[in-house]
Design an enzyme around this catalytic site. Sequence first.
Site, PDB file in Angstrom:
ATOM      1  N   SER A 150     -16.332 -11.238  -3.866  1.00  0.00           N
ATOM      2  CA  SER A 150     -15.419 -12.014  -4.723  1.00  0.00           C
ATOM      3  C   SER A 150     -14.411 -12.699  -3.815  1.00  0.00           C
ATOM      4  O   SER A 150     -14.098 -12.198  -2.724  1.00  0.00           O
ATOM      5  CB  SER A 150     -14.700 -11.066  -5.682  1.00  0.00           C
ATOM      6  OG  SER A 150     -13.548 -11.694  -6.218  1.00  0.00           O
ATOM      7  N   TYR A 163     -10.015  -3.358  -6.785  1.00  0.00           N
ATOM      8  CA  TYR A 163     -11.158  -4.279  -6.865  1.00  0.00           C
ATOM      9  C   TYR A 163     -11.253  -5.114  -5.584  1.00  0.00           C
ATOM     10  O   TYR A 163     -12.317  -5.212  -4.970  1.00  0.00           O
ATOM     11  CB  TYR A 163     -10.972  -5.168  -8.090  1.00  0.00           C
ATOM     12  CG  TYR A 163     -12.031  -6.218  -8.298  1.00  0.00           C
ATOM     13  CD1 TYR A 163     -13.259  -5.894  -8.877  1.00  0.00           C
ATOM     14  CD2 TYR A 163     -11.806  -7.550  -7.942  1.00  0.00           C
ATOM     15  CE1 TYR A 163     -14.230  -6.876  -9.092  1.00  0.00           C
ATOM     16  CE2 TYR A 163     -12.761  -8.526  -8.149  1.00  0.00           C
ATOM     17  CZ  TYR A 163     -13.971  -8.185  -8.727  1.00  0.00           C
ATOM     18  OH  TYR A 163     -14.925  -9.159  -8.934  1.00  0.00           O
TER      19      TYR A 163
HETATM   20  N1  LIG Z   1     -17.070 -13.255 -13.373  1.00  0.00           N
HETATM   21  C1  LIG Z   1     -16.294 -13.590 -12.368  1.00  0.00           C
HETATM   22  O1  LIG Z   1     -15.362 -14.378 -12.511  1.00  0.00           O
HETATM   23  C2  LIG Z   1     -16.571 -13.003 -11.014  1.00  0.00           C
HETATM   24  C3  LIG Z   1     -15.897 -13.540  -9.908  1.00  0.00           C
HETATM   25  C4  LIG Z   1     -16.141 -13.000  -8.642  1.00  0.00           C
HETATM   26  C5  LIG Z   1     -17.046 -11.979  -8.492  1.00  0.00           C
HETATM   27  N2  LIG Z   1     -17.692 -11.483  -9.580  1.00  0.00           N
HETATM   28  C6  LIG Z   1     -18.625 -10.379  -9.356  1.00  0.00           C
HETATM   29  O2  LIG Z   1     -19.878 -10.659  -9.957  1.00  0.00           O
HETATM   30  C7  LIG Z   1     -20.511  -9.443 -10.342  1.00  0.00           C
HETATM   31  C8  LIG Z   1     -20.966  -9.523 -11.768  1.00  0.00           C
HETATM   32  O3  LIG Z   1     -19.834  -9.692 -12.586  1.00  0.00           O
HETATM   33  P1  LIG Z   1     -19.877 -10.247 -14.067  1.00  0.00           P
HETATM   34  O4  LIG Z   1     -18.775 -11.204 -14.163  1.00  0.00           O
HETATM   35  O5  LIG Z   1     -21.258 -10.644 -14.423  1.00  0.00           O
HETATM   36  O6  LIG Z   1     -19.423  -8.930 -14.864  1.00  0.00           O
HETATM   37  P2  LIG Z   1     -19.887  -8.324 -16.258  1.00  0.00           P
HETATM   38  O7  LIG Z   1     -18.751  -7.455 -16.676  1.00  0.00           O
HETATM   39  O8  LIG Z   1     -20.367  -9.398 -17.173  1.00  0.00           O
HETATM   40  O9  LIG Z   1     -21.140  -7.420 -15.859  1.00  0.00           O
HETATM   41  C9  LIG Z   1     -21.030  -6.226 -15.146  1.00  0.00           C
HETATM   42  C10 LIG Z   1     -22.167  -5.323 -15.567  1.00  0.00           C
HETATM   43  O10 LIG Z   1     -22.088  -4.128 -14.803  1.00  0.00           O
HETATM   44  C11 LIG Z   1     -22.360  -3.037 -15.664  1.00  0.00           C
HETATM   45  N3  LIG Z   1     -21.727  -1.807 -15.170  1.00  0.00           N
HETATM   46  C12 LIG Z   1     -20.411  -1.536 -15.094  1.00  0.00           C
HETATM   47  N4  LIG Z   1     -20.216  -0.277 -14.669  1.00  0.00           N
HETATM   48  C13 LIG Z   1     -21.439   0.261 -14.452  1.00  0.00           C
HETATM   49  C14 LIG Z   1     -21.896   1.530 -14.022  1.00  0.00           C
HETATM   50  N5  LIG Z   1     -21.045   2.527 -13.742  1.00  0.00           N
HETATM   51  N6  LIG Z   1     -23.216   1.737 -13.920  1.00  0.00           N
HETATM   52  C15 LIG Z   1     -24.101   0.757 -14.226  1.00  0.00           C
HETATM   53  N7  LIG Z   1     -23.719  -0.466 -14.653  1.00  0.00           N
HETATM   54  C16 LIG Z   1     -22.407  -0.709 -14.763  1.00  0.00           C
HETATM   55  C17 LIG Z   1     -21.746  -3.451 -17.005  1.00  0.00           C
HETATM   56  O11 LIG Z   1     -22.265  -2.715 -18.088  1.00  0.00           O
HETATM   57  C18 LIG Z   1     -22.104  -4.928 -17.043  1.00  0.00           C
HETATM   58  O12 LIG Z   1     -23.335  -5.171 -17.682  1.00  0.00           O
HETATM   59  C19 LIG Z   1     -19.495  -8.336 -10.072  1.00  0.00           C
HETATM   60  O13 LIG Z   1     -19.796  -7.713  -8.849  1.00  0.00           O
HETATM   61  C20 LIG Z   1     -18.184  -9.071  -9.974  1.00  0.00           C
HETATM   62  O14 LIG Z   1     -17.258  -8.403  -9.181  1.00  0.00           O
HETATM   63  C21 LIG Z   1     -17.464 -11.953 -10.823  1.00  0.00           C
END
Ligand SMILES: NC(=O)c1ccc[n+]([C@@H]2O[C@H](COP(=O)([O-])OP(=O)(O)OC[C@H]3O[C@@H](n4cnc5c(N)ncnc54)[C@H](O)[C@@H]3O)[C@@H](O)[C@H]2O)c1
Length: 259
Positions: A150, A163
Site C-alpha cells: 500500500s 497497517y
Molecule cells: N482498497 C484500497 O484502497 C487499497 C489500497 C492499498 C492497498 N490495498 C490492499 O489491497 C488488498 C485488498 O484490499 P481490498 O481493498 O480488496 O479489501 P477488502 O476488504 O475488499 O477485501 C479483503 C478480504 O480479505 C478477507 N480477510 C480479512 N481477514 C481475513 C482473515 N483473517 N482470513 C482470511 N481472509 C480474510 C476479507 O474477508 C475480504 O474478503 C489488501 O492487502 C489491502 O491492504 C487496498
Amino acid sequence: MAVDGVERDGLTAGDVAIVTGGGGGFGRAFSLRLAKMGARIAVWDIDEAQGEETVRHVAQSGGKASFFRVDLADPASIAACAEQTMDALGAPYCIINNASVFPRGEVIELPLADWEWTLKVNLTAPFLIAKTFGPGMIEKGRGVVINLASGRAIEGAAKGANYACTKAAILSLTKSLALEWARHGVRVNAIIPGQSLTAMPLAATSEAEMHAQAKVRNPMGRIGYPEDVAGLAAYLVSADAAYMTGQGIAINGGAVMIP
Ligand SMILES: NC(=O)c1ccc[n+]([C@@H]2O[C@H](COP(=O)([O-])OP(=O)(O)OC[C@H]3O[C@@H](n4cnc5c(N)ncnc54)[C@H](O)[C@@H]3O)[C@@H](O)[C@H]2O)c1
C-alpha cells in the site's frame, strides 16, 4: 522459446492460483482476471458468502474457481486450508497474498490485540504461506508470488500505524523472498495500489467522500477500482514479466510516485 533463445515461464492454462481475500474487492478482480487466463482459482477467505460469490462470478465468466475457508490470523487454519487446497487442486503456480485487515486507531489508543491481529493477517500469513508452498515451487523451478502492499508503506498512516507497518514489511518480505528464490525460477513482486473503491476504505469513509477527495488530491482526479490493478496482476503472472522480481509496482493515478 523467444527469438533470443531465452525460455520465459508464465501462467499456463490449468495452473492453480491461490487468491487470499478472494471474496473482497481486489481479490474478486484478481480471481476473475487470472481465471480468464485459464488459471484454476483457489479463493481463500474468512467470509464464506463473499468467497462463494467470487466463485459464482468466475463460473459465470466461464472460469474455474473453488472456495476454501481460512482464518489467516490462525496458523493452524492456514495449514488446514493449504492441505485442503493441495488435495482438491494440487500445488499452486501462483499465490496472491491479498487479504488484509485494517483496524484503525492512533498508536496511543490502539489495543495490543489489534496490533497483533494486523501483523498476523497482513504479514505472518504471507510468511507462513511462503514456507508452505515455496518448497514445491522451488522443486518445480516455477512459481509466482504477488503481495499486496500500500502507499501507506511509504506515507505512513495516522490512525493506522499497524497497517502501514505491515505494508512496509510486506515490501521487505517481497524483496527478501525474491532474492532467495530468484535462482529457482520463482518470482516475487508486490503491487502498491492507491486508494480504490472497496470495502476496506469504506469502513472509514463514504464513497462520496472518496470521490470528492480524489477529485482534489489525485493527479488523475479519480479513485482507483479493482479493475485498475487486476491487469497488473495478469502481467506479473505472465511470461512477459519473466525478468521481473523483487519489485514493488505502484498503480495509483500518480498519487504517490515511487522511484
Ligand atoms: N482498497 C484500497 O484502497 C487499497 C489500497 C492499498 C492497498 N490495498 C490492499 O489491497 C488488498 C485488498 O484490499 P481490498 O481493498 O480488496 O479489501 P477488502 O476488504 O475488499 O477485501 C479483503 C478480504 O480479505 C478477507 N480477510 C480479512 N481477514 C481475513 C482473515 N483473517 N482470513 C482470511 N481472509 C480474510 C476479507 O474477508 C475480504 O474478503 C489488501 O492487502 C489491502 O491492504 C487496498
